[in-house]
Each structure stands twice: as C-alpha cells, then as structure tokens.
Design a protein around this motif. Structure first.
Motif, PDB file in Angstrom:
ATOM      1  N   MET A   1       0.845  -1.158   0.000  1.00 24.28           N
ATOM      2  CA  MET A   1       0.000   0.000   0.000  1.00 24.28           C
ATOM      3  C   MET A   1       0.893   1.224   0.000  1.00 24.28           C
ATOM      4  O   MET A   1       1.876   1.279   0.741  1.00 24.28           O
ATOM      5  N   VAL A   2       0.558   2.185  -0.826  1.00 27.78           N
ATOM      6  CA  VAL A   2       1.244   3.473  -0.819  1.00 27.78           C
ATOM      7  C   VAL A   2       0.263   4.507  -0.300  1.00 27.78           C
ATOM      8  O   VAL A   2      -0.830   4.672  -0.841  1.00 27.78           O
ATOM      9  N   LEU A   3       0.653   5.164   0.761  1.00 27.89           N
ATOM     10  CA  LEU A   3      -0.184   6.171   1.399  1.00 27.89           C
ATOM     11  C   LEU A   3       0.403   7.539   1.081  1.00 27.89           C
ATOM     12  O   LEU A   3       1.574   7.796   1.372  1.00 27.89           O
ATOM     13  N   VAL A   4      -0.404   8.413   0.472  1.00 26.72           N
ATOM     14  CA  VAL A   4       0.055   9.748   0.090  1.00 26.72           C
ATOM     15  C   VAL A   4      -0.650  10.768   0.975  1.00 26.72           C
ATOM     16  O   VAL A   4      -1.861  10.715   1.159  1.00 26.72           O
ATOM     17  N   THR A  12       1.223  12.329  14.629  1.00 28.73           N
ATOM     18  CA  THR A  12       0.339  11.483  15.436  1.00 28.73           C
ATOM     19  C   THR A  12      -0.803  10.873  14.628  1.00 28.73           C
ATOM     20  O   THR A  12      -1.086   9.681  14.760  1.00 28.73           O
ATOM     21  N   SER A  13      -1.450  11.652  13.792  1.00 30.27           N
ATOM     22  CA  SER A  13      -2.569  11.132  12.987  1.00 30.27           C
ATOM     23  C   SER A  13      -2.088  10.113  11.964  1.00 30.27           C
ATOM     24  O   SER A  13      -2.710   9.069  11.771  1.00 30.27           O
ATOM     25  N   LEU A  14      -0.978  10.420  11.317  1.00 33.80           N
ATOM     26  CA  LEU A  14      -0.450   9.519  10.295  1.00 33.80           C
ATOM     27  C   LEU A  14      -0.001   8.199  10.915  1.00 33.80           C
ATOM     28  O   LEU A  14      -0.178   7.137  10.326  1.00 33.80           O
ATOM     29  N   ARG A  15       0.550   8.260  12.122  1.00 32.42           N
ATOM     30  CA  ARG A  15       0.963   7.034  12.822  1.00 32.42           C
ATOM     31  C   ARG A  15      -0.246   6.124  13.053  1.00 32.42           C
ATOM     32  O   ARG A  15      -0.187   4.920  12.808  1.00 32.42           O
ATOM     33  N   VAL A  31       4.919   5.433   2.791  1.00 34.26           N
ATOM     34  CA  VAL A  31       4.342   6.770   2.924  1.00 34.26           C
ATOM     35  C   VAL A  31       5.087   7.739   2.016  1.00 34.26           C
ATOM     36  O   VAL A  31       6.317   7.790   2.013  1.00 34.26           O
ATOM     37  N   ARG A  32       4.325   8.513   1.253  1.00 30.74           N
ATOM     38  CA  ARG A  32       4.874   9.548   0.380  1.00 30.74           C
ATOM     39  C   ARG A  32       4.205  10.872   0.743  1.00 30.74           C
ATOM     40  O   ARG A  32       2.983  10.956   0.843  1.00 30.74           O
ATOM     41  N   ILE A  33       5.020  11.895   0.941  1.00 28.39           N
ATOM     42  CA  ILE A  33       4.533  13.198   1.379  1.00 28.39           C
ATOM     43  C   ILE A  33       4.726  14.215   0.260  1.00 28.39           C
ATOM     44  O   ILE A  33       5.829  14.347  -0.279  1.00 28.39           O
ATOM     45  N   GLU A  63      14.136   7.798  11.223  1.00 29.19           N
ATOM     46  CA  GLU A  63      13.525   7.788  12.557  1.00 29.19           C
ATOM     47  C   GLU A  63      12.029   8.048  12.480  1.00 29.19           C
ATOM     48  O   GLU A  63      11.234   7.419  13.181  1.00 29.19           O
ATOM     49  N   THR A  64      11.630   8.966  11.602  1.00 23.74           N
ATOM     50  CA  THR A  64      10.214   9.268  11.422  1.00 23.74           C
ATOM     51  C   THR A  64       9.481   8.063  10.847  1.00 23.74           C
ATOM     52  O   THR A  64       8.389   7.714  11.307  1.00 23.74           O
ATOM     53  N   ALA A  65      10.055   7.391   9.864  1.00 22.55           N
ATOM     54  CA  ALA A  65       9.439   6.186   9.288  1.00 22.55           C
ATOM     55  C   ALA A  65       9.254   5.126  10.361  1.00 22.55           C
ATOM     56  O   ALA A  65       8.192   4.483  10.437  1.00 22.55           O
ATOM     57  N   SER A  66      10.243   4.957  11.206  1.00 23.32           N
ATOM     58  CA  SER A  66      10.149   3.986  12.295  1.00 23.32           C
ATOM     59  C   SER A  66       9.047   4.379  13.275  1.00 23.32           C
ATOM     60  O   SER A  66       8.256   3.533  13.706  1.00 23.32           O
ATOM     61  N   TYR A  67       8.975   5.647  13.630  1.00 23.13           N
ATOM     62  CA  TYR A  67       7.923   6.135  14.525  1.00 23.13           C
ATOM     63  C   TYR A  67       6.540   5.882  13.938  1.00 23.13           C
ATOM     64  O   TYR A  67       5.621   5.473  14.643  1.00 23.13           O
ATOM     65  N   LEU A  68       6.403   6.116  12.641  1.00 22.68           N
ATOM     66  CA  LEU A  68       5.112   5.910  11.974  1.00 22.68           C
ATOM     67  C   LEU A  68       4.795   4.438  11.766  1.00 22.68           C
ATOM     68  O   LEU A  68       3.678   4.107  11.397  1.00 22.68           O
ATOM     69  N   THR A  69       5.763   3.562  11.968  1.00 23.18           N
ATOM     70  CA  THR A  69       5.708   2.129  11.662  1.00 23.18           C
ATOM     71  C   THR A  69       5.526   1.881  10.163  1.00 23.18           C
ATOM     72  O   THR A  69       4.964   0.872   9.759  1.00 23.18           O
ATOM     73  N   ALA A  70       6.019   2.819   9.352  1.00 26.28           N
ATOM     74  CA  ALA A  70       5.937   2.698   7.896  1.00 26.28           C
ATOM     75  C   ALA A  70       7.157   1.946   7.378  1.00 26.28           C
ATOM     76  O   ALA A  70       8.233   2.006   7.974  1.00 26.28           O
ATOM     77  N   ASP A  71       6.990   1.241   6.266  1.00 27.60           N
ATOM     78  CA  ASP A  71       8.102   0.516   5.660  1.00 27.60           C
ATOM     79  C   ASP A  71       9.062   1.445   4.936  1.00 27.60           C
ATOM     80  O   ASP A  71      10.244   1.134   4.800  1.00 27.60           O
ATOM     81  N   SER A  72       8.572   2.577   4.466  1.00 28.36           N
ATOM     82  CA  SER A  72       9.434   3.598   3.880  1.00 28.36           C
ATOM     83  C   SER A  72       8.716   4.935   3.952  1.00 28.36           C
ATOM     84  O   SER A  72       7.494   4.997   4.091  1.00 28.36           O
ATOM     85  N   LEU A  73       9.513   5.995   3.873  1.00 33.81           N
ATOM     86  CA  LEU A  73       8.985   7.356   3.923  1.00 33.81           C
ATOM     87  C   LEU A  73       9.818   8.219   3.008  1.00 33.81           C
ATOM     88  O   LEU A  73      11.055   8.204   3.077  1.00 33.81           O
ATOM     89  N   LYS A  74       9.137   8.963   2.139  1.00 35.82           N
ATOM     90  CA  LYS A  74       9.840   9.920   1.268  1.00 35.82           C
ATOM     91  C   LYS A  74       9.019  11.205   1.194  1.00 35.82           C
ATOM     92  O   LYS A  74       7.795  11.176   1.132  1.00 35.82           O
ATOM     93  N   TYR A  75       9.750  12.312   1.219  1.00 33.98           N
ATOM     94  CA  TYR A  75       9.145  13.636   1.095  1.00 33.98           C
ATOM     95  C   TYR A  75       9.398  14.182  -0.303  1.00 33.98           C
ATOM     96  O   TYR A  75      10.353  13.787  -0.969  1.00 33.98           O
TER      97      TYR A  75
END
Length: 78
Positions: A1-4, A12-15, A31-33, A63-75
């Motif tokens: 799943m890709v969450l944008v 907090t909400s995204l987590r 997660v993609r921002i 660290e943010t990806a880990s906090y969100l429990t996301a497999d990856s995070l890109k801005y």
C-alpha cells in the motif's frame, strides 16, 4: 500500500492511520509526502506553536518512518 499525504506536522494522525492500514491486512505501507519536511513553524496557517512539536525538526527521515511504523517514507524535495 502506498499512502500519500500532503504533509507531516506532528505525525500522530499519520501514525494511527499507518497502524490501522496494517491491522486491516496490508503487509507493507509506504508513505509519500507531497511537500518538503516541515521543520519550522508556519505563521500563515499550520497551527504549530513550537518547533519541538514538529516531527521533522526532531527526527531524521528513517527515525520518522520507524515512529510511523511505515516501511518507507519519502518527502517531496525542495
């Protein structure tokens, strides 16, 4: 799943959303921002009284990806 999402302010909400998606059965959540990292207060609309509340000001991208429990995070890059 890709969450944008448009931005991450406190995270907090995204987590909660990432955890809900995973509990619904998604094996991975990426997660993609659609904006650069928010590292300073915005005096024109985002309700962020202090820089300490901004997750990107306190944590690196991994660290943010880990906090969100996301497999990856890109801005979005500037």
């Amino acid at each position: 799943m890709v969450l944008v999402d448009d931005s991450i302010v406190r995270g907090t909400s995204l987590r909660k959303l990432v955890r809900m998606i995973k509990s619904a059965g998604a094996s991975e959540v990426h997660v993609r921002i659609g904006s650069p990292r928010v590292i300073g207060s915005c005096y024109y609309g985002i309700d962020t009284p202090t820089r300490e509340e901004l997750i990107a000001n306190r944590m690196s991208v991994p660290e943010t990806a880990s906090y969100l429990t996301a497999d990856s995070l890109k801005y979005m890059e500037i």
